[in-house]
Design an enzyme around this catalytic site. Structure first.
Site, PDB file in Angstrom:
ATOM      1  N   GLY A  69       0.809  -1.195   0.151  1.00 42.94           N
ATOM      2  CA  GLY A  69       0.062   0.129   0.092  1.00 42.94           C
ATOM      3  C   GLY A  69       0.818   1.366   0.070  1.00 42.94           C
ATOM      4  O   GLY A  69       0.275   2.157  -0.444  1.00 42.94           O
ATOM      5  N   ASP A 113      -5.727  -0.361  -2.132  1.00 44.31           N
ATOM      6  CA  ASP A 113      -6.467  -1.640  -2.808  1.00 44.31           C
ATOM      7  C   ASP A 113      -7.588  -1.744  -2.056  1.00 44.31           C
ATOM      8  O   ASP A 113      -7.731  -1.564  -1.013  1.00 44.31           O
ATOM      9  CB  ASP A 113      -5.724  -2.583  -3.193  1.00 44.31           C
ATOM     10  CG  ASP A 113      -5.394  -3.536  -1.989  1.00 44.31           C
ATOM     11  OD1 ASP A 113      -4.870  -3.022  -0.867  1.00 44.31           O
ATOM     12  OD2 ASP A 113      -5.552  -4.802  -2.300  1.00 44.31           O
ATOM     13  N   ARG A 117      -5.544   0.676  -7.107  1.00 44.09           N
ATOM     14  CA  ARG A 117      -4.073   1.201  -6.547  1.00 44.09           C
ATOM     15  C   ARG A 117      -3.669   2.231  -7.309  1.00 44.09           C
ATOM     16  O   ARG A 117      -2.953   3.034  -6.896  1.00 44.09           O
ATOM     17  CB  ARG A 117      -3.241   0.127  -6.382  1.00 44.09           C
ATOM     18  CG  ARG A 117      -3.234  -0.854  -5.258  1.00 44.09           C
ATOM     19  CD  ARG A 117      -1.870  -1.668  -5.086  1.00 44.09           C
ATOM     20  NE  ARG A 117      -2.131  -3.148  -4.503  1.00 44.09           N
ATOM     21  CZ  ARG A 117      -2.167  -3.126  -2.987  1.00 44.09           C
ATOM     22  NH1 ARG A 117      -1.853  -2.129  -2.331  1.00 44.09           N
ATOM     23  NH2 ARG A 117      -2.154  -4.356  -2.861  1.00 44.09           N
ATOM     24  N   LYS A 165      -6.866   6.627  10.853  1.00 50.08           N
ATOM     25  CA  LYS A 165      -8.407   6.383  11.027  1.00 50.08           C
ATOM     26  C   LYS A 165      -8.667   6.080  12.672  1.00 50.08           C
ATOM     27  O   LYS A 165      -8.615   4.896  12.886  1.00 50.08           O
ATOM     28  CB  LYS A 165      -8.795   5.038  10.516  1.00 50.08           C
ATOM     29  CG  LYS A 165      -9.420   5.198   9.185  1.00 50.08           C
ATOM     30  CD  LYS A 165     -10.054   3.615   8.648  1.00 50.08           C
ATOM     31  CE  LYS A 165     -10.077   3.406   7.246  1.00 50.08           C
ATOM     32  NZ  LYS A 165     -10.587   2.013   6.901  1.00 50.08           N
ATOM     33  N   ASP A 191      -4.936   1.746  10.906  1.00 53.82           N
ATOM     34  CA  ASP A 191      -6.460   1.636  11.287  1.00 53.82           C
ATOM     35  C   ASP A 191      -6.671   1.157  12.652  1.00 53.82           C
ATOM     36  O   ASP A 191      -6.586   2.093  13.452  1.00 53.82           O
ATOM     37  CB  ASP A 191      -6.826   0.561  10.112  1.00 53.82           C
ATOM     38  CG  ASP A 191      -8.471   0.225   9.862  1.00 53.82           C
ATOM     39  OD1 ASP A 191      -9.055   1.017  10.362  1.00 53.82           O
ATOM     40  OD2 ASP A 191      -8.861  -0.916   9.707  1.00 53.82           O
TER      41      ASP A 191
HETATM   42  P1  5GP Z   1      -4.309  -2.233  10.820  1.00 48.64           P
HETATM   43  O1  5GP Z   1      -3.492  -3.266  11.417  1.00 48.64           O
HETATM   44  O2  5GP Z   1      -4.007  -0.877  11.395  1.00 48.64           O
HETATM   45  O3  5GP Z   1      -6.087  -2.541  11.405  1.00 48.64           O
HETATM   46  O4  5GP Z   1      -4.330  -2.096   9.278  1.00 48.64           O
HETATM   47  C1  5GP Z   1      -3.426  -1.609   8.588  1.00 48.64           C
HETATM   48  C2  5GP Z   1      -3.365  -2.035   7.127  1.00 48.64           C
HETATM   49  O5  5GP Z   1      -4.743  -2.508   6.808  1.00 48.64           O
HETATM   50  C3  5GP Z   1      -3.029  -0.978   6.498  1.00 48.64           C
HETATM   51  O6  5GP Z   1      -1.592  -0.916   6.147  1.00 48.64           O
HETATM   52  C4  5GP Z   1      -3.611  -1.221   4.936  1.00 48.64           C
HETATM   53  O7  5GP Z   1      -2.887  -1.865   4.351  1.00 48.64           O
HETATM   54  C5  5GP Z   1      -4.922  -1.937   5.451  1.00 48.64           C
HETATM   55  N1  5GP Z   1      -5.963  -0.992   5.689  1.00 48.64           N
HETATM   56  C6  5GP Z   1      -6.695  -0.500   6.708  1.00 48.64           C
HETATM   57  N2  5GP Z   1      -7.827   0.235   6.457  1.00 48.64           N
HETATM   58  C7  5GP Z   1      -7.783   0.433   5.183  1.00 48.64           C
HETATM   59  C8  5GP Z   1      -8.549   1.167   4.124  1.00 48.64           C
HETATM   60  O8  5GP Z   1      -9.400   1.803   4.421  1.00 48.64           O
HETATM   61  N3  5GP Z   1      -8.335   0.868   2.946  1.00 48.64           N
HETATM   62  C9  5GP Z   1      -7.136  -0.048   2.362  1.00 48.64           C
HETATM   63  N4  5GP Z   1      -7.136  -0.113   1.210  1.00 48.64           N
HETATM   64  N5  5GP Z   1      -6.529  -0.619   3.229  1.00 48.64           N
HETATM   65  C10 5GP Z   1      -6.683  -0.539   4.503  1.00 48.64           C
HETATM   66 MG    MG Z   2      -0.382  -1.405   4.688  1.00 47.71          MG
END
Ligand code: 5GP
Ligand code: MG
Length: 175
Positions: free
Chosen positions: A44, A159, A165, A131, A103
């Site tokens: 990403g 994505d 992407r 977020k 996230d």
């Molecule tokens: P976390 O472990 O913080 O929940 O998730 C992190 C990863 O999830 C990010 O690096 C990303 O790759 C993916 N991710 C989280 N939220 C989103 C989103 O809204 N859109 C996309 N495309 N990927 C997300």
């Molecule tokens: Mg990521």
């Protein structure tokens, strides 16, 4: 019927470019006379990383790490794995992690712990988007582009099941 997701623009390419400039200035200010090692999280962050390094004007090095926590689903599985490790030695380096989105925080806190064990001189996080409403693990972001709502976003490297992407702007995916 064919699945037709709706894309609603959230952040346009000019706003992204301004944010990348601002982040580059902030990082440059902190790392004058140093050679930081930027670590991008695949896949990403690759578009963001490519734009950021060309604004930095520092003799930096870069490396990538590939983590897996998602699969094709939109929710973090809560389990993170290193799928492709780093090549560059970390010890004594000023390491900046470059992430597309924080996230729940599970992925990045796993990675920061993993990198800390390699004893860098300093370790900081630069994230294009955050977020906070979805956070489950507390994370401190040193350089942040945008705070975004809790919806799923795509474009500018992000994505949904490998689609979108290539889009130059960031969109909310509505289905
Ligand atoms: P976390 O472990 O913080 O929940 O998730 C992190 C990863 O999830 C990010 O690096 C990303 O790759 C993916 N991710 C989280 N939220 C989103 C989103 O809204 N859109 C996309 N495309 N990927 C997300
Ligand atoms: Mg990521």
């Amino acid at each position: 019927m064919v699945f037709q997701p709706q894309l609603k623009i959230l952040i346009n390419r000019d706003e992204i470019a301004q944010a990348v400039d601002r982040l580059a200035c902030e990082i440059k200010r902190d790392y004058r006379d140093k050679e930081p090692l930027l670590v991008g999280i695949l896949r990403g962050s690759f578009v963001f990383m490519a734009d950021l390094i060309r604004r930095l004007d520092l003799p930096l090095e870069l490396d990538f790490i590939r983590l897996c926590s998602y699969g094709a689903a939109r929710e973090s599985s809560g389990q993170v794995r290193v799928v492709q490790g780093l090549k560059a030695p970390m010890r004594g380096r000023d390491v900046r992690v470059v992430e597309d989105i924080v996230d729940t925080g599970i992925t990045i806190s796993f990675l920061l712990d993993y990198l800390k064990r390699r004893r860098p001189a300093s370790l900081k996080l630069c994230a294009l988007t955050d977020k906070p409403s979805r956070r489950r693990v507390s994370v401190s972001i040193d350089y942040l582009g945008f705070t975004v709502p809790g919806e799923f976003i795509v474009g500018y490297g992000l994505d949904c099941a490998q689609r979108f992407r290539y889009l130059p702007d960031i969109y909310v995916l509505e289905d």
